[in-house]
Motif scaffolding. Structure first.
Motif, mmCIF file in Angstrom:
data_model
loop_
_atom_site.group_PDB
_atom_site.id
_atom_site.type_symbol
_atom_site.label_atom_id
_atom_site.label_comp_id
_atom_site.label_asym_id
_atom_site.label_seq_id
_atom_site.Cartn_x
_atom_site.Cartn_y
_atom_site.Cartn_z
ATOM 1 N N UNK A 33 38.525 -38.137 57.111
ATOM 2 C CA UNK A 33 39.469 -38.789 57.627
ATOM 3 C C UNK A 33 40.806 -37.726 57.928
ATOM 4 N N UNK A 34 41.808 -37.997 59.607
ATOM 5 C CA UNK A 34 41.866 -36.952 59.577
ATOM 6 C C UNK A 34 43.176 -36.922 59.072
ATOM 7 N N UNK A 35 43.940 -35.689 58.979
ATOM 8 C CA UNK A 35 45.682 -35.608 58.559
ATOM 9 C C UNK A 35 46.405 -35.152 59.195
ATOM 10 N N UNK A 36 48.092 -35.144 58.251
ATOM 11 C CA UNK A 36 48.302 -35.026 59.684
ATOM 12 C C UNK A 36 48.650 -33.635 60.119
ATOM 13 N N UNK A 37 48.456 -32.642 58.979
ATOM 14 C CA UNK A 37 47.937 -31.124 59.558
ATOM 15 C C UNK A 37 46.604 -30.724 60.802
ATOM 16 N N UNK A 38 45.666 -31.785 60.534
ATOM 17 C CA UNK A 38 44.644 -31.597 61.736
ATOM 18 C C UNK A 38 45.083 -32.146 62.968
ATOM 19 N N UNK A 39 46.041 -33.374 62.707
ATOM 20 C CA UNK A 39 46.811 -33.461 64.230
ATOM 21 C C UNK A 39 47.776 -32.747 64.745
ATOM 22 N N UNK A 40 48.165 -32.624 63.595
ATOM 23 C CA UNK A 40 49.055 -31.069 64.065
ATOM 24 C C UNK A 40 48.704 -29.833 64.969
ATOM 25 N N UNK A 41 47.595 -29.467 64.072
ATOM 26 C CA UNK A 41 46.260 -28.116 64.958
ATOM 27 C C UNK A 41 46.068 -28.741 66.228
ATOM 28 N N UNK A 42 45.281 -30.260 66.678
ATOM 29 C CA UNK A 42 44.663 -30.351 67.700
ATOM 30 C C UNK A 42 45.474 -30.003 68.189
ATOM 31 N N UNK A 43 47.398 -31.030 68.384
ATOM 32 C CA UNK A 43 48.050 -30.639 69.542
ATOM 33 C C UNK A 43 48.705 -29.293 70.145
ATOM 34 N N UNK A 44 48.748 -28.302 68.763
ATOM 35 C CA UNK A 44 48.976 -27.013 69.258
ATOM 36 C C UNK A 44 47.603 -25.895 69.681
ATOM 37 N N UNK A 45 46.749 -26.493 69.083
ATOM 38 C CA UNK A 45 45.854 -25.082 70.017
ATOM 39 C C UNK A 45 45.123 -26.179 71.493
ATOM 40 N N UNK A 84 47.968 -17.638 57.806
ATOM 41 C CA UNK A 84 48.247 -18.965 57.404
ATOM 42 C C UNK A 84 49.924 -19.006 57.261
ATOM 43 N N UNK A 85 50.426 -17.856 56.837
ATOM 44 C CA UNK A 85 51.447 -18.370 57.370
ATOM 45 C C UNK A 85 51.577 -18.566 58.550
ATOM 46 N N UNK A 86 51.743 -17.243 59.328
ATOM 47 C CA UNK A 86 52.191 -18.115 60.885
ATOM 48 C C UNK A 86 51.919 -19.385 61.638
ATOM 49 N N UNK A 87 50.766 -19.715 61.027
ATOM 50 C CA UNK A 87 49.934 -20.999 61.623
ATOM 51 C C UNK A 87 51.139 -22.756 60.674
ATOM 52 N N UNK A 88 51.864 -22.028 59.584
ATOM 53 C CA UNK A 88 52.569 -22.669 58.895
ATOM 54 C C UNK A 88 53.763 -22.720 59.935
ATOM 55 N N UNK A 89 54.370 -21.667 60.532
ATOM 56 C CA UNK A 89 54.949 -20.990 60.631
ATOM 57 C C UNK A 89 54.974 -21.883 62.442
ATOM 58 N N UNK A 90 54.452 -22.378 62.872
ATOM 59 C CA UNK A 90 53.904 -22.566 64.569
ATOM 60 C C UNK A 90 54.101 -24.237 64.309
ATOM 61 N N UNK A 91 53.249 -24.745 62.728
ATOM 62 C CA UNK A 91 53.885 -26.296 62.756
ATOM 63 C C UNK A 91 54.790 -26.522 62.206
ATOM 64 N N UNK A 92 55.722 -25.758 61.903
ATOM 65 C CA UNK A 92 56.995 -26.069 61.094
ATOM 66 C C UNK A 92 58.166 -26.464 62.538
ATOM 67 N N UNK A 93 57.787 -25.718 63.541
ATOM 68 C CA UNK A 93 58.650 -25.377 64.471
ATOM 69 C C UNK A 93 57.778 -26.633 65.967
ATOM 70 N N UNK A 94 56.718 -26.831 65.602
ATOM 71 C CA UNK A 94 56.358 -28.738 66.546
ATOM 72 C C UNK A 94 57.389 -29.462 65.985
ATOM 73 N N UNK A 95 56.961 -29.437 64.170
ATOM 74 C CA UNK A 95 58.148 -30.741 63.689
ATOM 75 C C UNK A 95 58.916 -30.664 64.022
ATOM 76 N N UNK A 96 59.743 -29.721 64.067
ATOM 77 C CA UNK A 96 61.727 -29.690 64.445
ATOM 78 C C UNK A 96 61.920 -29.991 65.721
ATOM 79 N N UNK A 97 60.841 -29.996 66.808
ATOM 80 C CA UNK A 97 60.727 -30.185 67.952
ATOM 81 C C UNK A 97 60.457 -31.869 68.181
ATOM 82 N N UNK A 98 60.005 -32.311 67.476
ATOM 83 C CA UNK A 98 60.033 -33.918 67.627
ATOM 84 C C UNK A 98 60.888 -34.329 66.420
ATOM 85 N N UNK A 99 61.240 -34.189 66.088
ATOM 86 C CA UNK A 99 62.825 -34.653 65.375
ATOM 87 C C UNK A 99 63.868 -34.777 66.547
#
Length: 74
Positions: free
Chosen positions: A1-13, A59-74
């Motif tokens: 089962x794909x998680x939210x992080x998996x979906x974010x990673x696919x989109x960001x990649x 990992x910290x760089x990845x998390x930073x990029x994920x958080x930026x994408x989440x913030x943009x989506x809101x």
């Protein structure tokens, strides 16, 4: 089962080659560290520590990029 992080990673990649490179580097470091900790390779403690620090940094760089994408989506 794909998680939210998996979906974010696919989109960001898809959108960002740098993110994709970071993701691949993190997976590579993770695999190498697992090998060493399982005794399937030889490296001194200093090198293993360096690999773990690099993995954490990536990992910290990845998390930073994920958080930026989440913030943009809101």
């Amino acid at each position: 089962m794909a998680t939210e992080v998996d979906h974010l990673d696919e989109e960001l990649a898809r959108q960002n080659g740098h993110f994709q490179n970071l993701l691949e580097r993190h997976r590579s470091l993770d695999d190498r560290i697992d090998e060493l900790e399982d005794g399937r390779g030889h490296v001194d403690d200093l090198e293993l520590s360096r690999l773990k620090r690099e993995r954490l940094y990536v990992k910290q760089q990845l998390e930073f990029m994920r958080s930026r994408l989440r913030a943009q989506a809101q």
